[in-house]
Design an enzyme around this catalytic site. Structure first.
Site, mmCIF file in Angstrom:
data_model
loop_
_atom_site.group_PDB
_atom_site.id
_atom_site.type_symbol
_atom_site.label_atom_id
_atom_site.label_comp_id
_atom_site.label_asym_id
_atom_site.label_seq_id
_atom_site.Cartn_x
_atom_site.Cartn_y
_atom_site.Cartn_z
ATOM 1 N N TRP A 1 25.523 -32.539 -6.557
ATOM 2 C CA TRP A 1 24.084 -32.268 -6.509
ATOM 3 C C TRP A 1 23.742 -31.895 -7.952
ATOM 4 C CZ3 TRP A 1 20.031 -32.583 -3.159
ATOM 5 C CH2 TRP A 1 18.865 -31.940 -3.522
ATOM 6 N N ASN B 1 31.511 -26.866 -9.003
ATOM 7 C CA ASN B 1 30.241 -26.552 -8.353
ATOM 8 C C ASN B 1 29.704 -25.319 -9.050
ATOM 9 O OD1 ASN B 1 28.059 -26.264 -6.679
ATOM 10 N ND2 ASN B 1 29.193 -25.092 -5.151
ATOM 11 N N GLY B 2 28.441 -25.385 -9.509
ATOM 12 C CA GLY B 2 27.846 -24.227 -10.185
ATOM 13 C C GLY B 2 27.333 -24.621 -11.559
ATOM 14 N N LYS C 1 4.139 -22.329 7.285
ATOM 15 C CA LYS C 1 5.471 -22.141 7.889
ATOM 16 C C LYS C 1 5.351 -22.007 9.394
ATOM 17 C CE LYS C 1 7.784 -23.227 5.367
ATOM 18 N NZ LYS C 1 7.021 -23.722 4.297
ATOM 19 N N HIS D 1 -18.177 -14.146 6.272
ATOM 20 C CA HIS D 1 -18.991 -15.361 6.066
ATOM 21 C C HIS D 1 -18.702 -16.401 7.138
ATOM 22 C CE1 HIS D 1 -20.385 -13.737 2.277
ATOM 23 N NE2 HIS D 1 -19.138 -13.429 1.988
ATOM 24 N N GLU E 1 0.863 -20.031 2.535
ATOM 25 C CA GLU E 1 2.241 -20.519 2.749
ATOM 26 C C GLU E 1 2.785 -20.004 4.076
ATOM 27 O OE1 GLU E 1 4.046 -22.718 1.844
ATOM 28 O OE2 GLU E 1 6.045 -22.121 2.480
ATOM 29 N N CYS F 1 27.525 -28.375 -4.728
ATOM 30 C CA CYS F 1 28.259 -29.645 -4.605
ATOM 31 C C CYS F 1 29.342 -29.482 -3.547
ATOM 32 C CB CYS F 1 28.911 -29.973 -5.933
ATOM 33 S SG CYS F 1 27.711 -30.023 -7.280
ATOM 34 N N LYS G 1 11.220 -34.619 5.862
ATOM 35 C CA LYS G 1 11.531 -33.702 4.767
ATOM 36 C C LYS G 1 10.827 -34.136 3.479
ATOM 37 C CE LYS G 1 13.206 -30.334 2.513
ATOM 38 N NZ LYS G 1 12.465 -29.052 2.635
ATOM 39 N N GLU H 1 4.118 -25.400 11.117
ATOM 40 C CA GLU H 1 4.962 -26.613 11.103
ATOM 41 C C GLU H 1 6.215 -26.463 11.946
ATOM 42 O OE1 GLU H 1 6.584 -27.884 7.340
ATOM 43 O OE2 GLU H 1 6.618 -25.861 6.568
ATOM 44 N N ARG I 1 25.722 -30.956 1.232
ATOM 45 C CA ARG I 1 25.663 -30.049 0.076
ATOM 46 C C ARG I 1 25.276 -30.790 -1.196
ATOM 47 N NH1 ARG I 1 28.412 -25.157 0.457
ATOM 48 N NH2 ARG I 1 28.719 -25.151 -1.774
HETATM 49 C C1 AGP Z 1 6.882 -27.560 3.500
HETATM 50 O O1 AGP Z 1 7.471 -26.657 4.402
HETATM 51 C C2 AGP Z 1 6.674 -28.919 4.112
HETATM 52 N N1 AGP Z 1 7.879 -29.472 4.590
HETATM 53 C C3 AGP Z 1 5.882 -29.870 3.235
HETATM 54 O O2 AGP Z 1 4.595 -29.318 3.112
HETATM 55 C C4 AGP Z 1 6.404 -30.107 1.797
HETATM 56 O O3 AGP Z 1 6.268 -28.933 1.044
HETATM 57 C C5 AGP Z 1 5.542 -31.198 1.152
HETATM 58 O O4 AGP Z 1 5.712 -32.391 1.885
HETATM 59 C C6 AGP Z 1 5.858 -31.440 -0.327
HETATM 60 O O5 AGP Z 1 7.180 -31.907 -0.444
HETATM 61 P P1 AGP Z 1 7.827 -31.967 -1.942
HETATM 62 O O6 AGP Z 1 7.860 -30.569 -2.426
HETATM 63 O O7 AGP Z 1 9.172 -32.577 -1.748
HETATM 64 O O8 AGP Z 1 6.910 -32.818 -2.791
#
Ligand code: AGP
Length: 608
Positions: free
Chosen positions: A74, A100-101, A485, A504, A481, A2, A603, A488, A27
């Site tokens: 938050w 905060n915490g 990373k 295969h 994963e 927060c 995001k 993207e 934050r």
């Molecule tokens: C992850 O690095 C991406 N920004 C994206 O795949 C994200 O994980 C996905 O859009 C899901 O978002 P959420 O976890 O908020 O549902």
């Protein structure tokens, strides 16, 4: 995490506090509030919603005073609401607290206070501090702070002010950051440097267990034993923008480094005095768990990758079949879901459209819904039967990192409790994994001290047009994963393969110089992975291994190996993903891209 600001001095406290909170909105921002000591006593205002809601109100209803505290929230305990917004007050509203915490022992404190006749108005853990202060306050704010500090446990940055002590406030710090800003005839305390930079660049940090007594003329800091602590202020050279990132160059790097604390916060308040995991927000009973004949895990992107690890963990520990599906596919596949199905929905934002739609489709089919999310009161949280909140704090960078690792922690804790309820794990095995799980935060902290190897790998791959990640079993989920990373934020084509799948077809892609990252942490599969690495090496690939300390086999076949700490195979995804996060970060940086806001991406994907 927060936003916290406290002020005492010659200026209008409201202006200083609101201006400071505006610098901290990244934050946390689901509600905001302020308390100022005025000639009428203690005046306050607090509202659900962004800081602007509070600021607009105060523009019409200004509060005049020179001592005050303010907060942007938050949420962790208690959904975002006016009542749950900070500050919190004692019954007589003569004192105000912002926090905060997480107060880990708030439930026992709350029970004791209710026993003494205190009435609680909010669902927060913070309110117990306000009534605790009231219980012990005898006119000496600092003395009361010592008493309260000796009772509460957990992570906390607390500011408290009292109507009867108009020219001072106290600050208490344990694990959650607090910075002192030193002025001329005025002093500041905040949860982060950006809040004070407009007024002073002379700052010092409170350490764990310390209490600051703040007046306009000075700040006296004490340790928990009551000894005064001499603080040497330093001059902040950062720009405001740099300070907002805690001195890191990007939010993504800051959030990678916040993973140890996120893991601690997500675990520590859910371990009871006897070392058992207690999931208060999950009302699943033993009978419920035994009724489930299958589990679906549904999510998108990185949350989906966390779900793929979660599938493996739940099956391994609780022996329940688990299917993991991408939300946008699941919702149109007419899944085999009924009232004997548990659907686990994973979402950092709690607002992803496809994931929310999958939740609603599952509910329509009669399933029990458990969500894992990082946002208290989000749409997905509100529509679930049970919720496991990750306490990673706001994740600002588009590329998810700390949300991913705290989602993994959620799966480990849920799976362990399911296994214990079903008797598929004995107590010794349970406590061993709980202990190792708690220790991963320290292991990550140590790993993050040096990212030179990841930087070196980034320099080797940054100009490549494609990169492949290999793994087997749970390492393949980590490889997925890592590939996401890199894609993207560096825009390099990256694909993950099951090691055994190469022959295969995918091995046709390997040519001299093709970079391959091989994740190999699973004891029983290392030799299989070595064979896969030899297969691609024979076609000219350049192979970077991600292996466990002590594994000498990888060293013999890889061009380079990044070692991660040896943990139980099941917990390896928590540590092995970090090199992949850092490689992606540094590659993007070396290519000159916007690490925090990569092209084409948002995001939270709240549209289909
Ligand atoms: C992850 O690095 C991406 N920004 C994206 O795949 C994200 O994980 C996905 O859009 C899901 O978002 P959420 O976890 O908020 O549902």
């Amino acid at each position: 995490m927060c936003g916290i600001v406290g002020y005492v001095g010659k200026r209008n406290a409201q202006e200083v506090i609101i201006s400071g909170l505006e610098k901290l909105e990244y934050r946390g921002y689901d509600s905001a509030g302020i308390a100022v000591i005025t000639e009428n006593g203690l005046e306050s205002a607090k509202f659900k919603g962004r800081l602007s809601v509070l600021a607009d109100y105060l523009a019409e209803h200004p509060i005049k005073g020179t001592t005050g505290i303010g907060h942007t929230r938050w949420a962790t305990h208690g959904v975002p609401s006016d009542e749950n917004a900070h500050p919190h007050f004692n019954t007589a509203k003569t004192l105000a607290v912002i926090h905060n915490g997480i107060i880990e022992n708030y439930q026992e404190i709350k029970a004791m206070l209710i026993e003494k006749g205190y009435v609680f108005r909010s669902q927060t853990d913070t309110e117990c501090v306000a009534h605790l202060f009231d219980l012990y306050y005898d006119g000496d704010l600092l003395k009361t702070a010592f008493k309260v500090n000796s009772i509460i446990r957990g992570t906390y940055a607390l500011l408290i002010c009292h109507r009867d002590s108009p020219d001072e406030f106290v600050a208490l710090r344990n694990e959650a950051p607090l910075v002192i800003g030193y002025g001329e005839g005025e002093n500041f305390v905040a949860s982060d440097i950006p809040a004070v930079l407009e007024y002073t660049r002379q700052v010092a940090f409170l350490e764990n267990g310390e209490i600051a007594h703040v007046t306009a003329d000075g700040v006296t800091v004490y340790n928990s034993k009551g000894d005064t602590v001499k603080k040497e202020p330093f001059t902040v050279e950062w720009t405001l923008e740099a300070a907002t990132k805690g001195g890191y160059d990007h939010f993504m790097l800051k959030e990678i480094h916040e993973q140890p604390q996120g893991i601690r916060d997500t675990i520590n308040t859910r371990i009871d005095a006897n070392g058992y995991i207690k999931l208060d927000d999950i009302k699943l009973t033993k009978a419920d768990i035994e009724k489930f004949d299958k589990i679906y895990v549904v999510a998108c992107g990185t949350a989906y990758h966390a779900g793929c690890v979660g599938k493996y963990v739940i099956e391994k520990l609780a022996k329940i079949p688990v299917m993991c599906d991408i939300a946008s596919e699941y919702r149109y596949s007419d899944p085999f879901v009924d009232d004997k199905t548990l659907v686990i929905v994973v979402s950092q934002s709690g607002e992803t459209a496809d994931t929310l739609a999958a939740l609603r489709e599952s509910k329509r089919k009669g399933a029990r819904i458990l969500s894992i999310t990082n946002v208290v009161g989000s749409s997905i949280a509100r529509e679930s039967d049970d919720v496991f909140y990750t306490w990673a704090g706001p994740e600002v960078a588009v590329a998810s990192t700390k949300a991913y690792t705290t989602q993994l922690v959620a799966f480990y804790m849920i799976a362990l409790n399911m296994a214990l309820a079903k008797g598929t794990i004995d107590e010794a095995g349970y406590f061993e994994l709980v202990s190792q799980l708690k220790n991963t935060a320290d292991l990550l902290e140590e790993m993050l001290k040096d990212d030179s190897e990841e930087k070196e790998v980034a320099s080797l791959i940054k100009d490549k047009s494609a990169l492949f990640y290999l793994g087997r079993s749970v390492d393949m989920q980590t490889a997925k994963e890592m590939a996401l990373k890199l894609k993207e934020i560096s825009y390099i084509y990256a694909e993950s393969f099951a090691g055994g799948e190469l022959k295969h077809g995918p091995i046709a892609l390997i040519e001299p110089g093709t970079p391959v990252i091989a994740v190999s942490t699973q004891t029983a599969l290392v030799e299989k992975m070595v064979s896969n690495i030899q297969e691609v090496k024979r076609r000219g690939a350049f192979v970077i291994g991600i292996g466990c300390e002590g594994d000498t086999l990888l060293k013999g076949v890889c061009d380079k190996v990044i070692y991660v700490p040896k943990v139980d195979d099941l917990l390896a995804p928590l540590v092995s993903v970090v090199p992949g996060q850092l490689i992606a970060y540094h590659t993007s940086l070396m290519k000159g891209y916007d690490v925090d806001k990569p092209r084409n991406l948002a995001k939270s994907v709240t549209v289909e």
